[in-house]
Design a protein around this motif. Structure first.
Motif, PDB file in Angstrom:
ATOM      1  N   PRO A  91     -29.045  16.252 -33.386  1.00  0.00           N
ATOM      2  CA  PRO A  91     -29.933  16.412 -34.526  1.00  0.00           C
ATOM      3  C   PRO A  91     -31.303  17.010 -34.216  1.00  0.00           C
ATOM      4  N   TYR A  92     -31.786  16.919 -32.984  1.00  0.00           N
ATOM      5  CA  TYR A  92     -33.123  17.397 -32.666  1.00  0.00           C
ATOM      6  C   TYR A  92     -33.066  18.377 -31.492  1.00  0.00           C
ATOM      7  N   SER A  93     -34.022  19.275 -31.446  1.00  0.00           N
ATOM      8  CA  SER A  93     -34.057  20.235 -30.342  1.00  0.00           C
ATOM      9  C   SER A  93     -34.353  19.562 -29.008  1.00  0.00           C
ATOM     10  N   SER A  94     -34.900  18.356 -29.041  1.00  0.00           N
ATOM     11  CA  SER A  94     -35.201  17.637 -27.802  1.00  0.00           C
ATOM     12  C   SER A  94     -34.001  16.849 -27.275  1.00  0.00           C
ATOM     13  N   SER A  95     -32.906  16.805 -28.025  1.00  0.00           N
ATOM     14  CA  SER A  95     -31.724  16.049 -27.609  1.00  0.00           C
ATOM     15  C   SER A  95     -31.025  16.723 -26.432  1.00  0.00           C
ATOM     16  N   LEU A  96     -30.430  15.904 -25.581  1.00  0.00           N
ATOM     17  CA  LEU A  96     -29.707  16.417 -24.423  1.00  0.00           C
ATOM     18  C   LEU A  96     -28.416  17.112 -24.839  1.00  0.00           C
ATOM     19  N   THR A  97     -28.096  18.203 -24.161  1.00  0.00           N
ATOM     20  CA  THR A  97     -26.800  18.833 -24.361  1.00  0.00           C
ATOM     21  C   THR A  97     -25.770  18.069 -23.525  1.00  0.00           C
ATOM     22  N   ASP A  98     -24.496  18.328 -23.755  1.00  0.00           N
ATOM     23  CA  ASP A  98     -23.456  17.656 -22.975  1.00  0.00           C
ATOM     24  C   ASP A  98     -23.575  17.971 -21.486  1.00  0.00           C
ATOM     25  N   SER A  99     -23.884  19.218 -21.155  1.00  0.00           N
ATOM     26  CA  SER A  99     -24.000  19.585 -19.735  1.00  0.00           C
ATOM     27  C   SER A  99     -25.212  18.912 -19.085  1.00  0.00           C
ATOM     28  N   LEU A 114     -27.450  14.015 -15.795  1.00  0.00           N
ATOM     29  CA  LEU A 114     -28.359  12.865 -15.820  1.00  0.00           C
ATOM     30  C   LEU A 114     -27.653  11.517 -15.729  1.00  0.00           C
ATOM     31  N   GLU A 115     -26.503  11.391 -16.352  1.00  0.00           N
ATOM     32  CA  GLU A 115     -25.827  10.086 -16.430  1.00  0.00           C
ATOM     33  C   GLU A 115     -25.570   9.452 -15.055  1.00  0.00           C
ATOM     34  N   PRO A 116     -25.020  10.175 -14.073  1.00  0.00           N
ATOM     35  CA  PRO A 116     -24.798   9.541 -12.762  1.00  0.00           C
ATOM     36  C   PRO A 116     -26.100   9.095 -12.090  1.00  0.00           C
ATOM     37  N   LEU A 117     -27.198   9.808 -12.356  1.00  0.00           N
ATOM     38  CA  LEU A 117     -28.478   9.426 -11.777  1.00  0.00           C
ATOM     39  C   LEU A 117     -28.994   8.118 -12.358  1.00  0.00           C
ATOM     40  N   LEU A 118     -28.755   7.892 -13.654  1.00  0.00           N
ATOM     41  CA  LEU A 118     -29.180   6.650 -14.292  1.00  0.00           C
ATOM     42  C   LEU A 118     -28.451   5.451 -13.702  1.00  0.00           C
ATOM     43  N   VAL A 119     -27.179   5.621 -13.407  1.00  0.00           N
ATOM     44  CA  VAL A 119     -26.389   4.531 -12.828  1.00  0.00           C
ATOM     45  C   VAL A 119     -26.978   4.122 -11.474  1.00  0.00           C
ATOM     46  N   GLU A 120     -27.475   5.110 -10.734  1.00  0.00           N
ATOM     47  CA  GLU A 120     -28.045   4.829  -9.420  1.00  0.00           C
ATOM     48  C   GLU A 120     -29.407   4.145  -9.491  1.00  0.00           C
ATOM     49  N   ILE A 121     -30.256   4.517 -10.454  1.00  0.00           N
ATOM     50  CA  ILE A 121     -31.621   4.006 -10.460  1.00  0.00           C
ATOM     51  C   ILE A 121     -31.839   2.780 -11.348  1.00  0.00           C
ATOM     52  N   LEU A 122     -30.996   2.578 -12.348  1.00  0.00           N
ATOM     53  CA  LEU A 122     -31.172   1.423 -13.228  1.00  0.00           C
ATOM     54  C   LEU A 122     -30.567   0.173 -12.594  1.00  0.00           C
ATOM     55  N   PRO A 123     -31.265  -0.958 -12.726  1.00  0.00           N
ATOM     56  CA  PRO A 123     -30.691  -2.184 -12.180  1.00  0.00           C
ATOM     57  C   PRO A 123     -29.475  -2.604 -12.995  1.00  0.00           C
ATOM     58  N   PRO A 124     -28.562  -3.361 -12.385  1.00  0.00           N
ATOM     59  CA  PRO A 124     -27.405  -3.828 -13.160  1.00  0.00           C
ATOM     60  C   PRO A 124     -27.869  -4.704 -14.317  1.00  0.00           C
ATOM     61  N   LYS A 125     -27.237  -4.526 -15.454  1.00  0.00           N
ATOM     62  CA  LYS A 125     -27.621  -5.273 -16.650  1.00  0.00           C
ATOM     63  C   LYS A 125     -27.041  -6.678 -16.613  1.00  0.00           C
ATOM     64  N   LYS A 126     -27.853  -7.624 -17.041  1.00  0.00           N
ATOM     65  CA  LYS A 126     -27.363  -8.996 -17.137  1.00  0.00           C
ATOM     66  C   LYS A 126     -26.320  -9.069 -18.236  1.00  0.00           C
ATOM     67  N   ARG A 127     -25.477 -10.050 -18.159  1.00  0.00           N
ATOM     68  CA  ARG A 127     -24.424 -10.202 -19.169  1.00  0.00           C
ATOM     69  C   ARG A 127     -25.041 -10.706 -20.471  1.00  0.00           C
ATOM     70  N   THR A 128     -25.247  -9.780 -21.366  1.00  0.00           N
ATOM     71  CA  THR A 128     -25.775 -10.092 -22.696  1.00  0.00           C
ATOM     72  C   THR A 128     -24.903  -9.385 -23.720  1.00  0.00           C
ATOM     73  N   ARG A 129     -25.299  -9.485 -24.951  1.00  0.00           N
ATOM     74  CA  ARG A 129     -24.502  -8.804 -25.975  1.00  0.00           C
ATOM     75  C   ARG A 129     -24.619  -7.298 -25.792  1.00  0.00           C
ATOM     76  N   PRO A 130     -23.629  -6.540 -26.227  1.00  0.00           N
ATOM     77  CA  PRO A 130     -23.662  -5.080 -26.067  1.00  0.00           C
ATOM     78  C   PRO A 130     -24.841  -4.458 -26.818  1.00  0.00           C
ATOM     79  N   SER A 131     -25.364  -3.406 -26.278  1.00  0.00           N
ATOM     80  CA  SER A 131     -26.484  -2.710 -26.898  1.00  0.00           C
ATOM     81  C   SER A 131     -26.019  -1.989 -28.163  1.00  0.00           C
ATOM     82  N   ASN A 132     -26.944  -1.807 -29.086  1.00  0.00           N
ATOM     83  CA  ASN A 132     -26.638  -1.055 -30.307  1.00  0.00           C
ATOM     84  C   ASN A 132     -26.685   0.448 -30.074  1.00  0.00           C
ATOM     85  N   TRP A 133     -27.259   0.871 -28.950  1.00  0.00           N
ATOM     86  CA  TRP A 133     -27.419   2.287 -28.663  1.00  0.00           C
ATOM     87  C   TRP A 133     -26.897   2.598 -27.270  1.00  0.00           C
TER      88      TRP A 133
END
Length: 78
Positions: A10-18, A23-42
């Protein structure tokens, strides 16, 4: 209800699929593991798109074309 940005860009600032494929594999490496909570809405992609939107456009709420509350809640979820 999961809102996904994978189908629309919807916006020109949105990420393309490529861009997201890089970016996605990099986020997995730098973000800490999420605690077991309810699933995110986003998905992580929606949150990153919201951050990029804010960086590009600032806080001009009048420029949000659809679901302004969802975008603001997305940014507050961080």
């Amino acid at each position: 209800m999961m809102i996904s940005s994978a189908v629309t860009m919807p916006y020109s600032s949105s990420l393309t699929d490529s861009e997201w494929e890089i970016l996605e594999p990099l986020l997995v490496e730098i973000l800490p593991p999420k605690k077991r909570t309810r699933p995110s809405n986003w998905t992580k992609r929606d949150i990153i798109n919201g951050i990029f939107y804010q960086l590009k456009n600032g806080a001009h709420l009048g420029r949000l074309t659809e679901r302004p509350a969802a975008l603001l809640n997305c940014l507050l979820a961080l």
